[in-house]
Write a protein that holds these residues in place. Sequence first.
Motif, PDB file in Angstrom:
ATOM      1  N   LEU A   1      10.519  -2.130  -6.112  1.00  0.00           N
ATOM      2  CA  LEU A   1       9.438  -3.091  -6.323  1.00  0.00           C
ATOM      3  C   LEU A   1       9.978  -4.494  -6.570  1.00  0.00           C
ATOM      4  CD1 LEU A   1       6.702  -1.349  -8.503  1.00  0.00           C
ATOM      5  CD2 LEU A   1       6.604  -1.995  -6.106  1.00  0.00           C
ATOM      6  N   SER A   2      11.063  -4.611  -7.300  1.00  0.00           N
ATOM      7  CA  SER A   2      11.635  -5.930  -7.563  1.00  0.00           C
ATOM      8  C   SER A   2      12.075  -6.596  -6.267  1.00  0.00           C
ATOM      9  CB  SER A   2      12.809  -5.819  -8.528  1.00  0.00           C
ATOM     10  OG  SER A   2      13.859  -5.046  -7.966  1.00  0.00           O
ATOM     11  N   ALA A   3      12.616  -5.792  -5.323  1.00  0.00           N
ATOM     12  CA  ALA A   3      12.994  -6.334  -4.009  1.00  0.00           C
ATOM     13  C   ALA A   3      11.753  -6.797  -3.255  1.00  0.00           C
ATOM     14  CB  ALA A   3      13.750  -5.280  -3.203  1.00  0.00           C
TER      15      ALA A   3
ATOM     16  N   PHE B   1      -1.375 -13.185  -1.292  1.00  0.00           N
ATOM     17  CA  PHE B   1      -0.446 -13.247  -2.425  1.00  0.00           C
ATOM     18  C   PHE B   1      -1.091 -12.685  -3.689  1.00  0.00           C
ATOM     19  CE2 PHE B   1       1.465 -15.553  -6.035  1.00  0.00           C
ATOM     20  CZ  PHE B   1       2.781 -15.133  -5.893  1.00  0.00           C
ATOM     21  N   ILE B   2      -2.341 -13.059  -3.958  1.00  0.00           N
ATOM     22  CA  ILE B   2      -3.039 -12.555  -5.148  1.00  0.00           C
ATOM     23  C   ILE B   2      -3.224 -11.040  -5.057  1.00  0.00           C
ATOM     24  CG2 ILE B   2      -5.237 -12.587  -6.397  1.00  0.00           C
ATOM     25  CD1 ILE B   2      -5.458 -15.550  -5.697  1.00  0.00           C
ATOM     26  N   PHE B   3      -3.588 -10.543  -3.863  1.00  0.00           N
ATOM     27  CA  PHE B   3      -3.754  -9.103  -3.671  1.00  0.00           C
ATOM     28  C   PHE B   3      -2.443  -8.371  -3.940  1.00  0.00           C
ATOM     29  CE2 PHE B   3      -3.359  -5.352  -0.986  1.00  0.00           C
ATOM     30  CZ  PHE B   3      -4.508  -4.643  -1.312  1.00  0.00           C
ATOM     31  N   LEU B   4      -1.355  -8.904  -3.411  1.00  0.00           N
ATOM     32  CA  LEU B   4      -0.048  -8.271  -3.611  1.00  0.00           C
ATOM     33  C   LEU B   4       0.368  -8.332  -5.075  1.00  0.00           C
ATOM     34  CD1 LEU B   4       1.787  -9.652  -0.454  1.00  0.00           C
ATOM     35  CD2 LEU B   4       1.219  -7.267  -0.894  1.00  0.00           C
ATOM     36  N   LEU B   5       0.098  -9.468  -5.717  1.00  0.00           N
ATOM     37  CA  LEU B   5       0.466  -9.616  -7.115  1.00  0.00           C
ATOM     38  C   LEU B   5      -0.266  -8.591  -7.987  1.00  0.00           C
ATOM     39  CD1 LEU B   5       2.105 -11.327  -9.136  1.00  0.00           C
ATOM     40  CD2 LEU B   5       0.082 -12.801  -9.364  1.00  0.00           C
TER      41      LEU B   5
ATOM     42  N   MET C   1       0.832  -1.205   0.000  1.00  0.00           N
ATOM     43  CA  MET C   1       0.000   0.000   0.000  1.00  0.00           C
ATOM     44  C   MET C   1       0.865   1.254   0.000  1.00  0.00           C
ATOM     45  SD  MET C   1      -2.957  -1.167   2.713  1.00  0.00           S
ATOM     46  CE  MET C   1      -3.583   0.509   2.819  1.00  0.00           C
ATOM     47  N   ASP C   2       1.925   1.229   0.788  1.00  0.00           N
ATOM     48  CA  ASP C   2       2.841   2.369   0.853  1.00  0.00           C
ATOM     49  C   ASP C   2       3.470   2.642  -0.506  1.00  0.00           C
ATOM     50  OD1 ASP C   2       4.799   4.271   2.209  1.00  0.00           O
ATOM     51  OD2 ASP C   2       6.174   2.745   1.428  1.00  0.00           O
ATOM     52  N   ARG C   3       3.937   1.573  -1.182  1.00  0.00           N
ATOM     53  CA  ARG C   3       4.546   1.747  -2.503  1.00  0.00           C
ATOM     54  C   ARG C   3       3.506   2.176  -3.541  1.00  0.00           C
ATOM     55  NH1 ARG C   3       8.580   3.744  -2.427  1.00  0.00           N
ATOM     56  NH2 ARG C   3       7.687   4.323  -0.421  1.00  0.00           N
ATOM     57  N   TYR C   4       2.273   1.687  -3.405  1.00  0.00           N
ATOM     58  CA  TYR C   4       1.214   2.070  -4.337  1.00  0.00           C
ATOM     59  C   TYR C   4       0.936   3.568  -4.248  1.00  0.00           C
ATOM     60  CZ  TYR C   4      -3.424   2.583  -6.389  1.00  0.00           C
ATOM     61  OH  TYR C   4      -4.494   3.006  -7.140  1.00  0.00           O
TER      62      TYR C   4
ATOM     63  N   SER D   1      -1.563  -5.715  -6.993  1.00  0.00           N
ATOM     64  CA  SER D   1      -1.109  -4.359  -6.673  1.00  0.00           C
ATOM     65  C   SER D   1       0.237  -4.054  -7.317  1.00  0.00           C
ATOM     66  CB  SER D   1      -1.015  -4.182  -5.152  1.00  0.00           C
ATOM     67  OG  SER D   1      -0.016  -5.017  -4.592  1.00  0.00           O
ATOM     68  N   TYR D   2       1.139  -5.035  -7.348  1.00  0.00           N
ATOM     69  CA  TYR D   2       2.442  -4.813  -7.970  1.00  0.00           C
ATOM     70  C   TYR D   2       2.319  -4.679  -9.488  1.00  0.00           C
ATOM     71  CZ  TYR D   2       4.867  -5.682  -3.586  1.00  0.00           C
ATOM     72  OH  TYR D   2       5.328  -5.595  -2.298  1.00  0.00           O
ATOM     73  N   ILE D   3       1.390  -5.419 -10.091  1.00  0.00           N
ATOM     74  CA  ILE D   3       1.161  -5.293 -11.531  1.00  0.00           C
ATOM     75  C   ILE D   3       0.668  -3.881 -11.854  1.00  0.00           C
ATOM     76  CG2 ILE D   3      -0.303  -6.047 -13.446  1.00  0.00           C
ATOM     77  CD1 ILE D   3      -0.168  -8.861 -12.291  1.00  0.00           C
ATOM     78  N   VAL D   4      -0.266  -3.372 -11.031  1.00  0.00           N
ATOM     79  CA  VAL D   4      -0.777  -2.008 -11.225  1.00  0.00           C
ATOM     80  C   VAL D   4       0.355  -0.999 -11.099  1.00  0.00           C
ATOM     81  CG1 VAL D   4      -2.286  -0.227 -10.284  1.00  0.00           C
ATOM     82  CG2 VAL D   4      -3.104  -2.581 -10.480  1.00  0.00           C
ATOM     83  N   MET D   5       1.220  -1.182 -10.130  1.00  0.00           N
ATOM     84  CA  MET D   5       2.334  -0.252  -9.934  1.00  0.00           C
ATOM     85  C   MET D   5       3.333  -0.312 -11.084  1.00  0.00           C
ATOM     86  SD  MET D   5       3.142  -0.328  -5.820  1.00  0.00           S
ATOM     87  CE  MET D   5       2.627  -1.983  -5.401  1.00  0.00           C
ATOM     88  N   LEU D   6       3.619  -1.520 -11.557  1.00  0.00           N
ATOM     89  CA  LEU D   6       4.559  -1.649 -12.674  1.00  0.00           C
ATOM     90  C   LEU D   6       4.006  -1.011 -13.946  1.00  0.00           C
ATOM     91  CD1 LEU D   6       5.876  -5.294 -12.141  1.00  0.00           C
ATOM     92  CD2 LEU D   6       7.161  -3.168 -11.865  1.00  0.00           C
TER      93      LEU D   6
END
Length: 312
Positions: free
Chosen positions: A240-242, A211-215, A120-123, A217-222
């Motif tokens: 994000l990669s880390a 895991f699905i929620f995080l996946l 959430m912070d990174r988003y 969210s990271y796709i949206v950020m990328l």
Amino acid sequence: MNKANRSSVSEFILLGLSNSQEIQIFFFAIFFLVYVAIIVGNLLIVISVIVDNHLHSPMYFFLANLSFFDLCLSSATTPKVIADFLRKRKTISLWGCMAQMFFMHFFGGGEMSLLIAMAMDRYVAICKPLHYKTIMNRRALIVLLLLSWAIGFVHTTSQMVFTAGLPFCGPNVVDSIFCDLPLVIKLACTDTYILELLVIANSGLLSLVCFIFLLISYIVMLVTIWQHSSGASSKAVSTLSAHITVVTLCFGPTIFIYAFPFSRYSVDKFLSVFYSIITPLLNPIIYTLRNQEMKAAIKRLSSQHLGSWFTS
């Protein structure tokens, strides 16, 4: 079933990783060195974030708490595992076993929730940069941290409140290096079908949903990052990669274990080792080696202490 039979098992026998004394001594040395590295690495991150003003930001606040969770998660099992490598008969008391499982799921559930808070912070930082300081204020950080602790407590209590009341009056051999909830439940001398479903729903689905929620969210950020090309975007991709690496290491073994929670595959034993020992070691390595600010803070911390040591 009378009360005497219900309390006939007072300890469990842990089979460990090997019966060979030479191999166990080898494992003792490896696990001891890994645990020392876990303590030193995660403590360095926590102390650096506390004392270095350059790291007083939401991202590093969550990172320090992730290291604290890793430290506690590993300490719930690893010291006992290391000591057992020097013992021919590996045993753990009934309530020691219950305590081990309680804290494993407490800190494990809390870490899963904290990873969502970090996402959430990174988003907010990537997708809503102009509102970042307003949204991720001090109150929000404390609420998210307390929520992580609360979810971890509810997660473990909802399972352990039923497990602690089970009657154990028959087999007491656990084919693992520590008390694993699915394996211990199978040893109860009563029908545990409903409780087994609860464990699958609680631990398995929690891991999978997170895991699905995080996946997602990271796709949206990328996708958001790809729409912007700048140095800041490059730094965001590195961060994000880390995060994605840590999430994969944290959730991968857990999802696999609870996808087949009551199987007798030996691979589950090694995945448990990976989750409880290797992941807490890799987390600080991933963040410190890929994060320039963290490496600089650790260097400043080391130079300050070395300087004070030589001048004293």
